[in-house]
Design a protein around this motif. Structure first.
Motif, PDB file in Angstrom:
ATOM      1  N   LEU A 113       0.844  -1.202   0.000  1.00 44.23           N
ATOM      2  CA  LEU A 113       0.000   0.000   0.000  1.00 44.23           C
ATOM      3  C   LEU A 113       0.879   1.251   0.000  1.00 44.23           C
ATOM      4  O   LEU A 113       1.986   1.234   0.528  1.00 44.23           O
ATOM      5  CB  LEU A 113      -0.899   0.010   1.238  1.00 44.23           C
ATOM      6  N   VAL A 114       0.357   2.320  -0.597  1.00 41.22           N
ATOM      7  CA  VAL A 114       1.130   3.566  -0.661  1.00 41.22           C
ATOM      8  C   VAL A 114       1.133   4.222   0.716  1.00 41.22           C
ATOM      9  O   VAL A 114       0.073   4.463   1.298  1.00 41.22           O
ATOM     10  CB  VAL A 114       0.530   4.531  -1.703  1.00 41.22           C
ATOM     11  N   SER A 115       2.334   4.496   1.228  1.00 35.77           N
ATOM     12  CA  SER A 115       2.472   5.035   2.590  1.00 35.77           C
ATOM     13  C   SER A 115       2.403   6.556   2.602  1.00 35.77           C
ATOM     14  O   SER A 115       2.607   7.214   1.587  1.00 35.77           O
ATOM     15  CB  SER A 115       3.821   4.627   3.166  1.00 35.77           C
ATOM     16  N   CYS A 116       2.148   7.077   3.793  1.00 36.01           N
ATOM     17  CA  CYS A 116       2.230   8.521   4.002  1.00 36.01           C
ATOM     18  C   CYS A 116       3.698   8.935   3.885  1.00 36.01           C
ATOM     19  O   CYS A 116       4.584   8.189   4.295  1.00 36.01           O
ATOM     20  CB  CYS A 116       1.713   8.877   5.392  1.00 36.01           C
TER      21      CYS A 116
ATOM     22  N   THR B  33       3.743   1.267   8.556  1.00 32.80           N
ATOM     23  CA  THR B  33       3.762   2.725   8.633  1.00 32.80           C
ATOM     24  C   THR B  33       2.394   3.199   8.162  1.00 32.80           C
ATOM     25  O   THR B  33       1.718   2.471   7.440  1.00 32.80           O
ATOM     26  CB  THR B  33       4.856   3.300   7.719  1.00 32.80           C
ATOM     27  N   PRO B  34       1.975   4.408   8.542  1.00 32.01           N
ATOM     28  CA  PRO B  34       0.640   4.850   8.124  1.00 32.01           C
ATOM     29  C   PRO B  34       0.545   4.890   6.597  1.00 32.01           C
ATOM     30  O   PRO B  34       1.517   5.247   5.925  1.00 32.01           O
ATOM     31  CB  PRO B  34       0.537   6.257   8.705  1.00 32.01           C
ATOM     32  N   VAL B  35      -0.610   4.507   6.090  1.00 28.37           N
ATOM     33  CA  VAL B  35      -0.801   4.542   4.639  1.00 28.37           C
ATOM     34  C   VAL B  35      -1.818   5.631   4.288  1.00 28.37           C
ATOM     35  O   VAL B  35      -2.504   6.148   5.162  1.00 28.37           O
ATOM     36  CB  VAL B  35      -1.289   3.178   4.091  1.00 28.37           C
ATOM     37  N   VAL B  36      -1.862   5.978   3.011  1.00 25.06           N
ATOM     38  CA  VAL B  36      -2.821   6.985   2.551  1.00 25.06           C
ATOM     39  C   VAL B  36      -4.218   6.367   2.646  1.00 25.06           C
ATOM     40  O   VAL B  36      -4.511   5.392   1.952  1.00 25.06           O
ATOM     41  CB  VAL B  36      -2.498   7.400   1.096  1.00 25.06           C
ATOM     42  N   LEU B  40      -6.821  10.409   6.213  1.00 26.90           N
ATOM     43  CA  LEU B  40      -5.888  11.411   5.675  1.00 26.90           C
ATOM     44  C   LEU B  40      -6.591  12.253   4.604  1.00 26.90           C
ATOM     45  O   LEU B  40      -6.464  13.481   4.587  1.00 26.90           O
ATOM     46  CB  LEU B  40      -4.648  10.727   5.068  1.00 26.90           C
ATOM     47  N   ARG B  82       1.706  11.313  10.478  1.00 27.82           N
ATOM     48  CA  ARG B  82       1.667  11.368   9.012  1.00 27.82           C
ATOM     49  C   ARG B  82       2.342  12.650   8.529  1.00 27.82           C
ATOM     50  O   ARG B  82       1.965  13.753   8.938  1.00 27.82           O
ATOM     51  CB  ARG B  82       0.218  11.329   8.521  1.00 27.82           C
ATOM     52  N   ALA B  83       3.319  12.484   7.654  1.00 23.89           N
ATOM     53  CA  ALA B  83       4.105  13.631   7.177  1.00 23.89           C
ATOM     54  C   ALA B  83       3.212  14.684   6.532  1.00 23.89           C
ATOM     55  O   ALA B  83       3.407  15.888   6.742  1.00 23.89           O
ATOM     56  CB  ALA B  83       5.154  13.142   6.186  1.00 23.89           C
ATOM     57  N   GLU B  84       2.220  14.235   5.763  1.00 25.68           N
ATOM     58  CA  GLU B  84       1.348  15.182   5.063  1.00 25.68           C
ATOM     59  C   GLU B  84       0.629  16.093   6.057  1.00 25.68           C
ATOM     60  O   GLU B  84       0.507  17.307   5.829  1.00 25.68           O
ATOM     61  CB  GLU B  84       0.291  14.442   4.235  1.00 25.68           C
TER      62      GLU B  84
END
Lengths: 160, 187
Positions: A113-116, B33-36, B40, B82-84
């Motif tokens: 999955l695409v991560s943050c 790790t957190p995902v989109v 978000l 989350r970086a965003e």
């Protein structure tokens, strides 16, 4: 790849009068907004490409609902703890009993999955002193919307 | 007794589950790790809507209302992993600081900058922009204090503005150098 890929349009079998008639009926139904067995599907596809603007109140409600899920209630925490305990136990059993990695298991999907991550790479020059914040927000949201769609497909078992 | 049993089961399950991290050939859920995801996207949508709303309010001269709208974004304290989220908050704080600086709210605008610097990644455009905004506000403060006859205060504010601009330039230079070297490596 279809059987027609190496043929020109002119080599295809011409449409039958019945097909022409059906196409005409579909076109008229779409233009007039009338009912037709295939019209709903085509209208849905058009919404996919060019969705109508979301009502601000509906948007607010969706945002509220999604963010609300982030903070579980006190009772919810107890339920979550119980579920987590059961899941942890089940995960342990599966891991102990399994003999090797299986590429079709959920962890593999999770890993792909695409991560943050930082949005810095979306910007290639220093920000303007005043203004421009909204367009940066647009850019970040647009880029991550693509990742979000990818993740939806991956979770559904589809390689986008 | 029941509670102890539940805890024991939970602990055993957890330890068993953690055992999977020793398998080097399988990606593990516990390393996630957190995902989109939807949360978000909801946050980004909220931030986007708030900034566009603030644009319209600013254009009609309602700066206080614009501040109020953006405050609702920066009061969000979840998902800081989350970086965003951190970067959007940092950018929003820079804008808030600018608006508060326009209103002469020096202490509040400096508090926004400090908060933003805690969130912005080191050596990024976001960090550089925050220092630049600090410089802009100190410049405004120097002008206001000079007009009030406070020569010493104006001088101090001017010195802080110069330092902030200098820091902003250093950061932006380092980001540009890194960008150019990345581009060179890509070719």
């Amino acid at each position: 790849m279809t059987v027609y890929d190496d043929k020109g349009w002119e080599e295809l079998t011409p449409p039958t009068p019945q097909e022409v008639e059906q196409a005409q009926a579909l076109r008229e139904a779409l233009e007039a907004g009338e009912d037709h067995p295939d019209a709903d599907l085509l209208r849905s596809l058009r919404f996919l490409e060019n969705p109508p603007p979301l009502e601000p109140r509906v948007n607010e409600w969706l945002v509220h609902r999604a963010l609300h899920k982030m903070a579980p209630s006190h009772r919810g925490r107890w339920v979550a703890s119980g579920v987590a305990a059961a899941l942890a136990l089940a995960a342990g059993v599966v891991v102990v009993l399994s003999t090797g990695p299986d590429p079709t298991t959920a962890p593999v999907v999770r890993a792909s999955l695409v991560s943050c991550r930082s949005t810095q790479s979306l910007f290639h020059e220093p920000f303007d002193r005043h203004g421009g914040t909204s367009s940066r927000m647009d850019r970040i949201a647009r880029d991550r919307a693509r990742d979000y769609r990818t993740n939806l497909f991956l979770r559904g078992g589809v390689q986008p | 007794m029941t509670t102890k049993l539940i805890r024991l089961v939970f602990l055993l399950g957890l330890l068993w589950g953690m055992g999977c991290s020793q398998r080097s050939d399988t990606p593990c859920v516990c390393e996630a790790t957190p995902v989109v995801d939807t949360a978000l996207m909801a946050f980004l949508s909220k931030a986007k809507a708030a900034h566009h709303q603030a644009d319209l309010l600013e254009q009609s001269g309602q700066v206080d209302a614009a501040i109020e709208v953006l405050d609702k974004v920066t009061s969000f304290t979840q998902m800081s992993d989350r970086a965003e989220v951190r970067e959007v908050l940092a950018d929003t704080l820079a804008r808030l600081s600018d608006l508060r600086g326009q209103r002469g709210q020096w202490e509040e605008s400096e508090a926004d900058i400090r908060k933003g610097l805690e969130l912005a990644p080191s050596g990024s455009y976001f960090e550089g922009h925050l220092y630049e905004m600090r410089g802009v506000n100190e410049e405004r403060r120097a002008k206001a204090q000079a007009e009030q006859g406070d020569a010493e205060g104006a001088q101090t504010a001017r010195r802080r503005a110069i330092e902030a601009f200098e820091r902003a330039i250093q950061i932006q230079d380092s980001v540009i150098r890194r960008e150019l070297s990345d581009e060179g490596a890509d070719r």
